[in-house]
Write a protein that holds these residues in place. Sequence first.
Motif, short mmCIF file in Angstrom:
data_model
loop_
_atom_site.label_atom_id
_atom_site.label_comp_id
_atom_site.label_asym_id
_atom_site.label_seq_id
_atom_site.Cartn_x
_atom_site.Cartn_y
_atom_site.Cartn_z
N ARG A 1 13.83 -0.14 20.96
CA ARG A 1 14.31 1.00 21.72
C ARG A 1 14.62 2.17 20.79
NH1 ARG A 1 20.38 1.01 23.13
NH2 ARG A 1 21.31 -0.14 21.41
N ILE A 2 14.66 3.33 21.37
CA ILE A 2 14.99 4.55 20.62
C ILE A 2 16.06 5.27 21.43
CG2 ILE A 2 14.12 6.72 19.70
CD1 ILE A 2 11.29 5.41 19.77
N TYR A 3 17.16 5.61 20.78
CA TYR A 3 18.24 6.23 21.55
C TYR A 3 18.95 7.31 20.73
CZ TYR A 3 21.18 2.96 18.88
OH TYR A 3 21.79 2.26 17.87
N SER A 4 19.66 8.14 21.46
CA SER A 4 20.39 9.24 20.83
C SER A 4 21.86 8.85 20.74
CB SER A 4 20.20 10.49 21.69
OG SER A 4 21.10 11.49 21.28
N GLU A 5 22.44 9.04 19.56
CA GLU A 5 23.86 8.70 19.39
C GLU A 5 24.47 9.72 18.42
OE1 GLU A 5 25.66 4.42 18.78
OE2 GLU A 5 25.15 5.28 16.84
N ASN A 6 25.53 10.37 18.87
CA ASN A 6 26.18 11.39 18.02
C ASN A 6 25.16 12.38 17.45
OD1 ASN A 6 28.67 10.11 18.39
ND2 ASN A 6 28.31 8.77 16.64
N ARG A 7 24.30 12.86 18.31
CA ARG A 7 23.26 13.85 17.94
C ARG A 7 22.25 13.32 16.92
NH1 ARG A 7 25.01 19.71 18.69
NH2 ARG A 7 26.62 19.56 20.24
N LEU B 1 14.81 5.66 25.12
CA LEU B 1 13.46 5.16 25.42
C LEU B 1 13.45 3.68 25.10
CD1 LEU B 1 11.16 7.64 23.43
CD2 LEU B 1 11.17 7.38 25.90
N VAL B 2 12.71 2.93 25.89
CA VAL B 2 12.66 1.49 25.64
C VAL B 2 11.21 1.02 25.61
CG1 VAL B 2 13.12 -0.68 26.85
CG2 VAL B 2 14.95 0.90 26.52
N ASN B 3 10.92 0.05 24.76
CA ASN B 3 9.59 -0.55 24.71
C ASN B 3 9.46 -1.50 25.91
OD1 ASN B 3 7.27 -2.07 24.13
ND2 ASN B 3 7.67 -2.07 21.94
N ILE B 4 8.50 -1.21 26.77
CA ILE B 4 8.35 -2.00 28.01
C ILE B 4 8.13 -3.48 27.70
CG2 ILE B 4 6.86 -2.32 30.04
CD1 ILE B 4 6.32 0.72 29.92
N ARG B 5 7.35 -3.75 26.63
CA ARG B 5 7.05 -5.16 26.29
C ARG B 5 8.28 -5.91 25.81
NH1 ARG B 5 3.14 -2.81 28.05
NH2 ARG B 5 1.00 -2.97 27.38
N MET B 6 9.35 -5.15 25.47
CA MET B 6 10.57 -5.79 24.97
C MET B 6 11.60 -6.01 26.07
SD MET B 6 10.29 -6.28 21.74
CE MET B 6 9.39 -5.76 20.30
N ILE B 7 11.27 -5.61 27.29
CA ILE B 7 12.24 -5.74 28.39
C ILE B 7 12.18 -7.14 28.98
CG2 ILE B 7 12.94 -4.88 30.68
CD1 ILE B 7 11.68 -2.20 29.97
N SER B 8 13.34 -7.78 29.09
CA SER B 8 13.41 -9.10 29.75
C SER B 8 13.54 -8.92 31.25
CB SER B 8 14.61 -9.90 29.25
OG SER B 8 14.53 -10.13 27.89
N GLY B 9 14.40 -7.98 31.64
CA GLY B 9 14.59 -7.78 33.08
C GLY B 9 15.67 -6.76 33.38
N VAL C 1 16.48 4.36 15.87
CA VAL C 1 15.33 3.55 16.25
C VAL C 1 15.63 2.09 15.91
CG1 VAL C 1 12.86 3.18 15.88
CG2 VAL C 1 13.80 5.48 15.72
N CYS C 2 15.54 1.23 16.91
CA CYS C 2 15.82 -0.20 16.69
C CYS C 2 14.51 -0.96 16.60
CB CYS C 2 16.63 -0.77 17.85
SG CYS C 2 18.27 -0.10 17.94
N SER C 3 14.40 -1.77 15.55
CA SER C 3 13.19 -2.56 15.38
C SER C 3 13.54 -3.84 14.64
CB SER C 3 12.15 -1.76 14.60
OG SER C 3 11.04 -2.55 14.31
N GLU C 4 13.16 -4.97 15.21
CA GLU C 4 13.35 -6.28 14.57
C GLU C 4 14.78 -6.48 14.07
OE1 GLU C 4 8.85 -7.29 13.14
OE2 GLU C 4 9.98 -5.96 11.83
N GLY C 5 15.73 -6.14 14.90
CA GLY C 5 17.12 -6.40 14.58
C GLY C 5 17.77 -5.36 13.68
#
Lengths: 152, 162
Positions: B67-73, B110-118, B77-81
């Motif tokens: 996932r990719i997210y905005s935090e404190n401006r 933004l989220v990677n669709i393939r990484m969504i469980s539910g 990017v999160c990848s493999e922990g």
Amino acid sequence: MSDKMKKTILLVIFGFIGGMVINCMFMMDSIAGLINGTGDLTVGRFIFFLLMGGIFGAVNCGSSIIYDIERLSILGATLIHFLIVFTMFFGFGFTLWGFEIDDVMVWVLFVCMVIAYFIIWLILYTTYKKEIRKLNKELENIKKDTTDQKGE
Amino acid sequence: MSKLIDICVQVDPAYGSPHVIIKTDRRSPLIDKIIDAIERCTEEEDPDVVCYSDDTVVFLNSEDITRIYSENRKIMVCSEGKTYRSRQTLAELEEKLDESRFVRISRFELVNIRMISGFDLSMAGTIKVSLKDGTETWVARRYVRTIQEKFMSINQGGKDHE
């Protein structure tokens, strides 16, 4: 001006006009008396009640923008809207409309308001529940397609 | 050649991809410009996402991004922990990344669709999305319909392909 601000203004205007119209409907007899010169409603009091109805409608409608605040849950938004309307309605009721705490009708109105807001929450909750179910179904299809492609 | 910079190229078969080391006595705007220029060249060659961990530049394969997210401006990017920073905006990353792989779930994520469980709806009416790495995040209600349409178009695209 942001979209949210524009929407709030439109809601306030719509609510103000709607509030006045609904108030007129409740006051039909008194208005008829005013026109015929009978009854105890004066022009000044009529305008006052009209404005009160308009303000009540404006606050009621305008505060529904709270549902657009994403930080708030559906339950949170519903509770806040309920508190706003409750405060306004019973505030007006006890100060202007002669409500009394031991009046059964006041308690009936309170219960009706609670039930109405419960129904609002329930409708919103079940609508989104249905949407989430569809999302999960579509997601399963995507995962299935991805697995099939990897299998090939 | 400018006296400001000495450029030395060493060809070594041991390096599968270019390895750039910038030696300087201090970080300066010139150094940042050099890094930007290298990033731009890399983006043109390879659509992977350029991220940063402390002062290290990391190139992430978009398939591995959770996932990719905005935090404190800042854009994270999160990848493999692991979590990295990106200099691009969320809108720029959304445009760059494969639209059939990533979906916007709120103004800030933004989220990677393939990484969504539910997806799940709590009693309070908040929409939770669970990811395969165990992370849970929240979907904005106004994006639910957009996500649905995207999923349907992905599924439709798959059926058309068949």
